[in-house]
Motif scaffolding. Sequence first.
Motif, PDB file in Angstrom:
ATOM      1  N   THR A 149       0.828  -1.205   0.000  1.00 43.30           N
ATOM      2  CA  THR A 149       0.000   0.000   0.000  1.00 43.30           C
ATOM      3  C   THR A 149       0.864   1.257   0.000  1.00 43.30           C
ATOM      4  O   THR A 149       0.593   2.215  -0.727  1.00 43.30           O
ATOM      5  CB  THR A 149      -0.965  -0.016   1.203  1.00 43.30           C
ATOM      6  N   ASP A 151       3.761   1.418  -1.283  1.00 42.02           N
ATOM      7  CA  ASP A 151       4.283   1.459  -2.655  1.00 42.02           C
ATOM      8  C   ASP A 151       3.240   1.970  -3.647  1.00 42.02           C
ATOM      9  O   ASP A 151       3.599   2.490  -4.711  1.00 42.02           O
ATOM     10  CB  ASP A 151       4.753   0.066  -3.090  1.00 42.02           C
ATOM     11  N   GLY A 152       1.965   1.796  -3.320  1.00 40.90           N
ATOM     12  CA  GLY A 152       0.898   2.278  -4.212  1.00 40.90           C
ATOM     13  C   GLY A 152       0.544   3.731  -3.951  1.00 40.90           C
ATOM     14  O   GLY A 152       0.203   4.475  -4.875  1.00 40.90           O
ATOM     15  N   ILE A 153       0.616   4.155  -2.689  1.00 41.00           N
ATOM     16  CA  ILE A 153       0.267   5.544  -2.344  1.00 41.00           C
ATOM     17  C   ILE A 153       1.289   6.512  -2.943  1.00 41.00           C
ATOM     18  O   ILE A 153       0.951   7.574  -3.440  1.00 41.00           O
ATOM     19  CB  ILE A 153       0.208   5.726  -0.799  1.00 41.00           C
ATOM     20  N   HIS A 154       2.551   6.087  -2.901  1.00 37.69           N
ATOM     21  CA  HIS A 154       3.643   6.955  -3.349  1.00 37.69           C
ATOM     22  C   HIS A 154       3.452   7.453  -4.808  1.00 37.69           C
ATOM     23  O   HIS A 154       3.359   8.660  -5.037  1.00 37.69           O
ATOM     24  CB  HIS A 154       4.963   6.188  -3.172  1.00 37.69           C
ATOM     25  N   PRO A 155       3.360   6.539  -5.783  1.00 38.33           N
ATOM     26  CA  PRO A 155       3.188   7.046  -7.158  1.00 38.33           C
ATOM     27  C   PRO A 155       1.873   7.790  -7.358  1.00 38.33           C
ATOM     28  O   PRO A 155       1.787   8.667  -8.216  1.00 38.33           O
ATOM     29  CB  PRO A 155       3.233   5.781  -8.027  1.00 38.33           C
ATOM     30  N   TYR A 158       2.385  11.424  -7.191  1.00 38.51           N
ATOM     31  CA  TYR A 158       2.895  12.027  -8.424  1.00 38.51           C
ATOM     32  C   TYR A 158       1.821  12.089  -9.505  1.00 38.51           C
ATOM     33  O   TYR A 158       1.795  13.017 -10.314  1.00 38.51           O
ATOM     34  CB  TYR A 158       4.133  11.265  -8.928  1.00 38.51           C
ATOM     35  N   GLU A 159       0.941  11.094  -9.497  1.00 40.00           N
ATOM     36  CA  GLU A 159      -0.144  11.109 -10.486  1.00 40.00           C
ATOM     37  C   GLU A 159      -1.041  12.330 -10.262  1.00 40.00           C
ATOM     38  O   GLU A 159      -1.355  13.069 -11.202  1.00 40.00           O
ATOM     39  CB  GLU A 159      -0.979   9.816 -10.406  1.00 40.00           C
ATOM     40  N   ALA A 162       0.837  15.406 -11.426  1.00 34.69           N
ATOM     41  CA  ALA A 162       0.992  15.505 -12.884  1.00 34.69           C
ATOM     42  C   ALA A 162      -0.350  15.823 -13.539  1.00 34.69           C
ATOM     43  O   ALA A 162      -0.410  16.542 -14.532  1.00 34.69           O
ATOM     44  CB  ALA A 162       1.578  14.208 -13.444  1.00 34.69           C
ATOM     45  N   THR A 183      10.606  14.969  -5.556  1.00 35.60           N
ATOM     46  CA  THR A 183      11.386  13.724  -5.632  1.00 35.60           C
ATOM     47  C   THR A 183      12.714  13.886  -4.883  1.00 35.60           C
ATOM     48  O   THR A 183      13.154  12.969  -4.194  1.00 35.60           O
ATOM     49  CB  THR A 183      11.688  13.297  -7.085  1.00 35.60           C
TER      50      THR A 183
END
Lengths: 298, 298
Positions: A149, A151-155, A158-159, A162, A183
């Motif tokens: 989780t 690892d999923g929250i992190h990107p 950025y989504e 962006a 970053t």
Amino acid sequence: MAGALLHINGTKPSLLTLSRSKPHRPLFSYKPMRVSMSHNSSYWATIDSDIEAHLKQAIPVRPPLVVFEPMHHLTFAAPKNTAPALCIATCELVGGHRDQAIAAASALHLIHAAAFTHEHLPLTDRPTPISSRPGLIHHAFNPNIELLTGDGIHPFGYELLARSDDPSGDNSDRVLRVIIEITRATGSQGYIDGQYRETLGDVAVNVCEKKEGSLYGCAAACGAILGGGSEEEIEKLRKYGFYVGMIQGMLYGVGRNTKGSMDVVIGLRDLALKELKYFDQAKVEKISGLVEANLTYA
Amino acid sequence: MAGALLHINGTKPSLLTLSRSKPHRPLFSYKPMRVSMSHNSSYWATIDSDIEAHLKQAIPVRPPLVVFEPMHHLTFAAPKNTAPALCIATCELVGGHRDQAIAAASALHLIHAAAFTHEHLPLTDRPTPISSRPGLIHHAFNPNIELLTGDGIHPFGYELLARSDDPSGDNSDRVLRVIIEITRATGSQGYIDGQYRETLGDVAVNVCEKKEGSLYGCAAACGAILGGGSEEEIEKLRKYGFYVGMIQGMLYGVGRNTKGSMDVVIGLRDLALKELKYFDQAKVEKISGLVEANLTYA
């Protein structure tokens, strides 16, 4: 440590001298001082509420529940820090609108939540988390799910960021600059470096500089970038944020049990306020409340 | 699973029918087939070598060694996959230059390396990693350092990508689009979802669809976006990449021990090649080598 502080400050704050001097006041124990933000707590409350609303809308609990339930839970279970709100406040200080910084502020909370989750993950060589703060940690999921989780929250942070590029695309350079800022501040040169230092038992000021210092400095700079601030405004606010972060780290982070931390905090507060002198003093009042706290010994 | 495949393909590939049909050939065991890329292996070798050079230049072993040594080690210790190279190949296929996609390709490797590191992290509830592949895993650092390093490698991927915006800034919209593509494909809707599914024991095709399928589909689409491909080219190449990824997952990932996987792979190969019919056949030869392999039973 001193070198880096001096580099950022450009003066000689002699924080180390302060922290090494013989304390003339009672020593820091568990709760060294009571801090209250005397001004504008409603200002910060509206910011917090706007960030929370943005995040709740961005992360609904939806299928597949096995993915989104822990993501939602761990995003909101992580204790709030002031860095995301600072990002919005500096955006507004330089004349920007809250909407311009809301995605960056939300991303900062998400990345903090991911880091917090991993920081408290039981590993085979670390069954007790590095920063175990009594009462704060409740593991609602097993370690494997919490690892995934995070690892999923992190990107997703950025989504969100962006995607905040407006349809006309004329802020895309600012958004890319903010991605680079975040970053760096949260990665191996910033927050992660602080976590390494903490693991290896480095002194508190070094850890706080890399962890909270990097994070808050970045948050303040990002708000100013997104709000259209000048380079000078961006750098002044970066320094202000850095000192605010250092104070947070010394009061509530790894520095909280450090001898002499009160003196360090008072020195940092003065340095922080100095950076704000550059700005319109009428506008600055909202943001200065973060460090113009009532510092009283417990 | 079938639904998602059909949705992506837009036709009825009946992969499930194939995989459920009575196998008329020897069953898949550990090494079901020998795969060799008959054409253009030198083309792929030059791409791999360019990506590696880019990464080595981006991640030198420099102080603080406690941070950069594990970062360097774990970046290059992770087994290569073909997704980064595919990103460059699709960029070139639509008329772009290798330089336009090299940062995205490097970011894809970094994010894969971070995921691989975390996937093999010993946790208190998972002393044996979920995808333990014999002989591949050598833990050069303790779990805490590997956790932190994965967390540091991940944002560095986005930093590389965001920095690849050219000085004139006229590709910043493409770079932002690619960041969104990668966050989605590698995050909770993509690769991480696949890892959850793997943890929960979902069937191989579903896991591969979310893990390798998402990753390769995204890689191919990103190359086409950065190379200036049309929307139609981008979507055709996304599908091609998705099938290539599925093949990888069924041959070497969680699908490698699945009954009937050979039939699924052959079906996927045909679907992949179909997507390439849209393109200039002279140019397509380089890229089609990825699936036009010699499939022979062991």
